[in-house]
Design a protein around this motif. Structure first.
Motif, PDB file in Angstrom:
ATOM      1  N   GLU A 109      14.341  -6.917   2.304  1.00  0.00           N
ATOM      2  CA  GLU A 109      13.274  -6.724   2.792  1.00  0.00           C
ATOM      3  C   GLU A 109      12.518  -5.495   2.676  1.00  0.00           C
ATOM      4  O   GLU A 109      13.344  -4.519   2.950  1.00  0.00           O
ATOM      5  N   GLU A 161       2.858  -9.589  -6.423  1.00  0.00           N
ATOM      6  CA  GLU A 161       4.136  -9.801  -6.295  1.00  0.00           C
ATOM      7  C   GLU A 161       4.237 -10.456  -7.057  1.00  0.00           C
ATOM      8  O   GLU A 161       5.664  -9.690  -7.538  1.00  0.00           O
ATOM      9  N   ALA A 193       3.209 -14.889   3.089  1.00  0.00           N
ATOM     10  CA  ALA A 193       3.521 -15.420   4.469  1.00  0.00           C
ATOM     11  C   ALA A 193       3.116 -13.917   5.364  1.00  0.00           C
ATOM     12  O   ALA A 193       2.738 -13.979   6.590  1.00  0.00           O
ATOM     13  N   SER A 218       4.838 -14.176  -0.772  1.00  0.00           N
ATOM     14  CA  SER A 218       5.219 -13.528   0.292  1.00  0.00           C
ATOM     15  C   SER A 218       4.310 -12.973   0.990  1.00  0.00           C
ATOM     16  O   SER A 218       3.802 -12.740   2.533  1.00  0.00           O
ATOM     17  N   CYS A 219       3.083 -12.688  -0.046  1.00  0.00           N
ATOM     18  CA  CYS A 219       1.579 -11.938   0.153  1.00  0.00           C
ATOM     19  C   CYS A 219       1.355 -13.172   1.773  1.00  0.00           C
ATOM     20  O   CYS A 219       0.288 -13.132   2.643  1.00  0.00           O
ATOM     21  N   THR A 236      12.316  -9.626  -4.907  1.00  0.00           N
ATOM     22  CA  THR A 236      13.508 -10.553  -5.297  1.00  0.00           C
ATOM     23  C   THR A 236      14.724 -10.434  -5.673  1.00  0.00           C
ATOM     24  O   THR A 236      15.839 -11.082  -5.690  1.00  0.00           O
ATOM     25  N   MET A 294       8.335  -8.555  -5.718  1.00  0.00           N
ATOM     26  CA  MET A 294       8.059  -9.230  -4.920  1.00  0.00           C
ATOM     27  C   MET A 294       8.404 -10.924  -4.977  1.00  0.00           C
ATOM     28  O   MET A 294       8.075 -11.345  -5.573  1.00  0.00           O
ATOM     29  N   ARG A 295       9.281 -11.445  -3.924  1.00  0.00           N
ATOM     30  CA  ARG A 295       9.326 -13.147  -4.003  1.00  0.00           C
ATOM     31  C   ARG A 295       7.738 -14.071  -3.875  1.00  0.00           C
ATOM     32  O   ARG A 295       6.797 -13.785  -2.989  1.00  0.00           O
ATOM     33  N   SER A 349       6.971  -8.391   7.399  1.00  0.00           N
ATOM     34  CA  SER A 349       7.469  -8.282   6.652  1.00  0.00           C
ATOM     35  C   SER A 349       7.697  -9.169   4.586  1.00  0.00           C
ATOM     36  O   SER A 349       7.088 -10.313   5.021  1.00  0.00           O
ATOM     37  N   ILE A 350       7.762  -8.278   3.452  1.00  0.00           N
ATOM     38  CA  ILE A 350       7.222  -8.759   2.719  1.00  0.00           C
ATOM     39  C   ILE A 350       8.985  -8.622   1.685  1.00  0.00           C
ATOM     40  O   ILE A 350      10.056  -8.028   2.181  1.00  0.00           O
ATOM     41  N   THR A 351       9.401 -10.514   1.217  1.00  0.00           N
ATOM     42  CA  THR A 351      11.330  -9.576   0.992  1.00  0.00           C
ATOM     43  C   THR A 351      10.727 -10.005  -1.015  1.00  0.00           C
ATOM     44  O   THR A 351       9.969 -10.520  -1.797  1.00  0.00           O
TER      45      THR A 351
END
Length: 155
Positions: free
Chosen positions: A90, A63, A75, A72-73, A86, A68-69, A82-84
């Protein structure tokens, strides 16, 4: 409901696909470089892309290294698709960026679209003025997209 082992395997596969997408989006073609960016071994990075289990610490490093926020992993491992990032955007599983358009072709399409707009909103200006405005607007739009990283592969 607690995810089954099949669900977890599927979620890890999705996370691996998202990690691959993000690596490509970042312009990283070498997994060694990707691993170094995240601060772990290429073996660990390869496991992530393959959808194999790694430690929570490794996911946190992924991340941080890939923008990545945090969380995220986790989630995705819980079922998100999806991954959000920073920057608030997305990265969606299975989404692709079509890079088949040549920069010159894109520039020409922008210029044509701008020309239509300029002649519609300012019908009183000369054709030469409209063409110059259209050309400059297309150049500006391309530069903005390059700065934002949208056209990284089209330079």
């Amino acid at each position: 409901m607690v995810p089954t082992s099949d669900d977890l395997a599927s979620h890890r596969q999705r996370l691996g696909a998202l990690a691959t997408q993000r690596r490509i989006q970042l312009g990283i073609t070498n997994k060694v470089v990707a691993a170094e960016r995240c601060g772990f071994t290429v073996t660990t990075y390869t496991k992530i892309e393959r959808g194999e289990r790694v430690s929570a610490t490794s996911y946190a490093k992924l991340e941080a290294g890939f923008g990545m926020r945090a969380g995220s992993c986790d989630a995705v491992l819980a079922g998100a698709d999806s991954i959000t990032l920073t920057d608030g955007t997305e990265l969606v599983a299975g989404a692709q960026i079509d890079r088949s358009t040549e920069a010159a072709e894109l520039s020409e399409e922008l210029r044509r679209g701008n020309m239509d707009l300029v002649t519609m909103v300012s019908p009183h200006i000369s054709g030469g003025e409209a063409q110059e405005i259209s050309r400059r607007a297309a150049e500006y739009a391309l530069e903005v997209l390059r700065r934002r990283g949208v056209l990284r592969g089209l330079d």
